[in-house]
Scaffold this active site. Structure first.
Site, short mmCIF file in Angstrom:
data_model
loop_
_atom_site.label_atom_id
_atom_site.label_comp_id
_atom_site.label_asym_id
_atom_site.label_seq_id
_atom_site.Cartn_x
_atom_site.Cartn_y
_atom_site.Cartn_z
N SER A 152 7.98 7.08 3.28
CA SER A 152 7.81 6.98 4.72
C SER A 152 8.55 5.77 5.30
O SER A 152 8.55 4.69 4.71
CB SER A 152 6.31 6.84 5.00
N ASN A 195 10.67 -6.09 6.84
CA ASN A 195 10.80 -5.35 8.10
C ASN A 195 9.53 -5.49 8.91
O ASN A 195 8.44 -5.66 8.37
CB ASN A 195 11.09 -3.87 7.83
N LEU A 243 5.87 0.77 13.37
CA LEU A 243 5.52 2.19 13.52
C LEU A 243 6.14 2.84 14.76
O LEU A 243 5.52 3.67 15.41
CB LEU A 243 3.99 2.37 13.56
N CYS A 300 -0.08 -0.28 6.75
CA CYS A 300 1.06 -0.86 7.46
C CYS A 300 0.76 -2.31 7.84
O CYS A 300 -0.21 -2.57 8.55
CB CYS A 300 1.41 -0.06 8.71
N LYS A 304 -2.17 6.08 1.24
CA LYS A 304 -1.20 5.04 0.87
C LYS A 304 -1.83 3.68 1.01
O LYS A 304 -2.22 3.26 2.11
CB LYS A 304 0.06 5.14 1.73
N THR A 314 4.28 -2.06 1.62
CA THR A 314 4.98 -3.35 1.52
C THR A 314 4.02 -4.54 1.38
O THR A 314 2.86 -4.47 1.76
CB THR A 314 5.83 -3.58 2.77
N GLY A 355 10.43 -0.49 -4.82
CA GLY A 355 11.61 -1.04 -5.46
C GLY A 355 12.33 -0.12 -6.41
O GLY A 355 13.10 -0.58 -7.26
#
Lengths: 285, 317
Positions: free
Chosen positions: B26, B74, B78, B135, B170, B198, B249
């Site tokens: 995503s 980053n 969203l 997120c 996730k 992340t 990664g």
């Protein structure tokens, strides 16, 4: 909407890195697939990638750098970039020697609108001159007259004059300290230049530091001329999937430099906000 | 389609049949429109869409991207056109390729997650949901849910009750005990766990004397986070029964093989696509080549292999 040429990923071989003024160099790369597709004002993502990990993807630097085409020789299959060395990615490019392999993706972005007649005014600040030689060449060969105003801090930092003249443009140079050409910033010299145009230019394009673009846009708007600006932004991918290269739009929300630009009608972008975001002290990579 | 060699690449991820174990993560593939200019989407096992919210989101202020050693930060925030536009315009486009499409959903409240799940429940072409409770780049919702087992469970239960689609959750690595969160997700009805999103990070512009990202912090991805992701896949695989999608990664087929051997049933390729748009299909080919070289008949033989070897089960057993 114009149909964009196909994108390619190409391993390009470095022909030369030449420092042209302190901290800035010209990078020539043999990349025939890219050279055949590139149009004035477009850019490529360029990465000095040591061939680690499967031969395809290196990690230092991890991301490519968006660089405008400074020249493209379609028959010779060569693309050239004008690079300001500011960070890790551009230092890696400056360390390239003939024969080194770079990974290039592109060509990306929309490019400048065609200028086929009348007089085209180009306004460049510093390394912002990078996209203009191909623009000037295309305009001159299509029948337009081209005048380029090229600004720099001082004489040793003036870029792109020879390439613009070779492309058939008339070049006016200005420096902030008066050491070459007219004295002052492009925003000081631009009003005098516009006065000298008579009927005025029929189109105007600008590229340079965001702090220069906003006042240039105001001056040209007062002169009743629509300006197109080419913008820089930090990018992740260059082709639209990461949404990293957002810039504030004049109507609110964001535009994306890689997909919607890098060339925008100046009135579509909130150039004052862009100048604040990438203002004094914050440098591009 | 079998890329090369004779090994069977097919996997089943929580009831979703994937022709090969490589999905695209995503936020690194948009809704596929740009990527069809690079390769035939049928070469990957499936697509996980950009994080999708109930209402459109403009995203975070720029700068949104910063390079880091072996990766990037980053703070996109969203940015997306909202679920209705995605259902109307993006899913029909992706449906044409006939590959599984998993929609990543993100909400600010439990009710928003449930509403998103309900809206996507009977949409033709949607094979499953990836519930984004991880997120790091949004003020409300997102990672706030994924750092607390009870909040994670509340979101998963609400989504579970709102849809009959397979539900994958996730998770964020920004927690002390990833296993506790994964267990909570499984107990609340998750069909699969996606690991990892992340890592929250920061970069400073030393010339401008301020944080480099407009949102100050961002999410770190790329090869820099692979060991963390592998460790979390390993820990969670030992603790839960539902399949795991490994992400973090992955640049090569061998990176993917590591995730499979740690216990992931499939992998998602993220940042690699940004620098090499052909990364995901290349990784499929590289996994196939590895299977052939090592004499494995099925990619499923790799799943958890390092765990079995460590436990004394022997190789290829």
């Amino acid at each position: 909407m114009r149909k964009l040429p196909d994108w390619v990923q190409e391993a390009g071989r470095v022909l030369a890195w030449r420092e042209v003024v302190p901290g800035h160099g010209r990078l020539d790369v043999r990349a025939p697939a890219l050279a055949a597709r590139a149009r004035p004002g477009q850019f490529a993502m360029v990465r000095a990638a040591p061939a680690l990990r499967g031969g395809a993807v290196g990690m230092a630097p991890f991301l490519g750098r968006p660089l405008s085409f400074f020249d493209m020789d379609t028959t010779g299959g060569v693309v050239s970039f004008l690079v300001r060395v500011t960070g890790e990615g551009t230092r890696a490019l400056a360390a390239c020697r003939p024969g080194d392999v770079l990974v290039l993706l592109g060509p990306f972005g929309n490019g400048f609108p065609a200028a086929n007649s009348g007089t085209l005014l180009l306004v460049a600040g510093g390394v912002g001159v990078a996209p203009f030689p191909p623009v000037a060449r295309a305009a001159v060969s299509a029948g337009a007259r081209v005048t380029a105003l090229v600004g720099a801090r001082s004489a040793p930092l003036v870029l792109g004059v020879r390439e613009l003249r070779d492309a058939g443009a008339e070049v006016v140079v200005c420096t902030e300290d008066g050491s070459r050409g007219r004295c002052g910033m492009v925003t000081d010299v631009l009003p005098q230049l516009l006065d000298g145009f008579g009927a005025g230019p029929s189109a105007a394009f600008a590229c340079g530091p965001p702090a220069m673009l906003a006042p240039v846009a105001r001056l040209l708007e007062q002169a009743g001329l629509e300006l197109h600006v080419s913008l820089e932004a930090r990018m992740g991918c260059g082709f639209g999937v990461c949404r990293g290269c957002a810039v504030p739009a004049a109507r609110g929300g964001y535009l994306h430099v890689c997909q919607d630009g890098p060339v925008f009608p100046a009135r579509a972008v909130d150039l004052e906000a862009v100048a604040r975001l990438w203002g004094a002290g914050t440098r591009a990579r | 389609m079998t890329p090369r060699g004779g090994a069977d690449l097919e996997v089943n991820l929580a009831g979703i049949r994937l022709a090969n174990p490589v999905l695209v993560a995503s936020g690194t593939f948009g809704y596929g429109r740009e990527m069809v200019r690079w390769f035939d989407l049928r070469r990957v096992g499936g697509i996980i869409t950009k994080g999708t919210t109930l209402a459109p989101r403009a995203g975070n202020p720029p700068p949104r991207i910063a390079e880091t050693p072996a990766g990037l930060l980053n703070s996109i925030g969203l940015e997306n056109p909202g679920v209705d536009a995605v259902v109307r315009e993006e899913i029909p486009f992706l449906r044409e390729f006939g590959i599984p499409v998993i929609v990543n959903i993100a909400g600010e409240t439990v009710e928003e997650y449930a509403a998103l799940a309900a809206k996507l429940d009977r949409v033709e072409g949607v094979a499953g949901l990836e519930v984004n409770v991880s997120c790091p780049n949004v003020r409300a919702g997102g990672m706030a849910f994924g750092t607390d087992p009870l909040a994670t469970a509340a979101v998963v239960r609400a989504v579970r009750n709102a849809t009959s689609l397979p539900v994958m959750v996730k998770l964020t690595p920004n927690v002390t005990d990833i296993v506790a969160i994964a267990r909570a997700a499984q107990e609340a009805g998750a069909d699969a766990i996606s690991l990892i999103n992340t890592l929250k990070g920061l970069a400073i512009d030393v010339r401008g004397h301020r944080p480099l990202l407009g949102a100050v912090t961002g999410g770190l991805s790329g090869p820099a986070i692979k060991p963390v992701a592998l460790r979390m896949v390993w820990e969670v695989a030992g603790a839960i029964d539902v399949p795991i999608l490994g992400c973090g990664g992955i640049m090569t087929g061998l990176d993917a093989v590591e995730f499979l051997m740690a216990g992931a049933s499939a992998v998602a390729v993220g940042s690699a696509t940004l620098v090499d748009p052909l990364a995901a299909p290349r990784i499929v080919e590289e996994i196939a080549a590895y299977l052939e070289e090592e004499g494995f008949a099925r990619v499923g033989d790799l799943v958890g292999l390092a765990r079995r070897t460590l436990a004394g089960g022997g190789e290829n057993s």
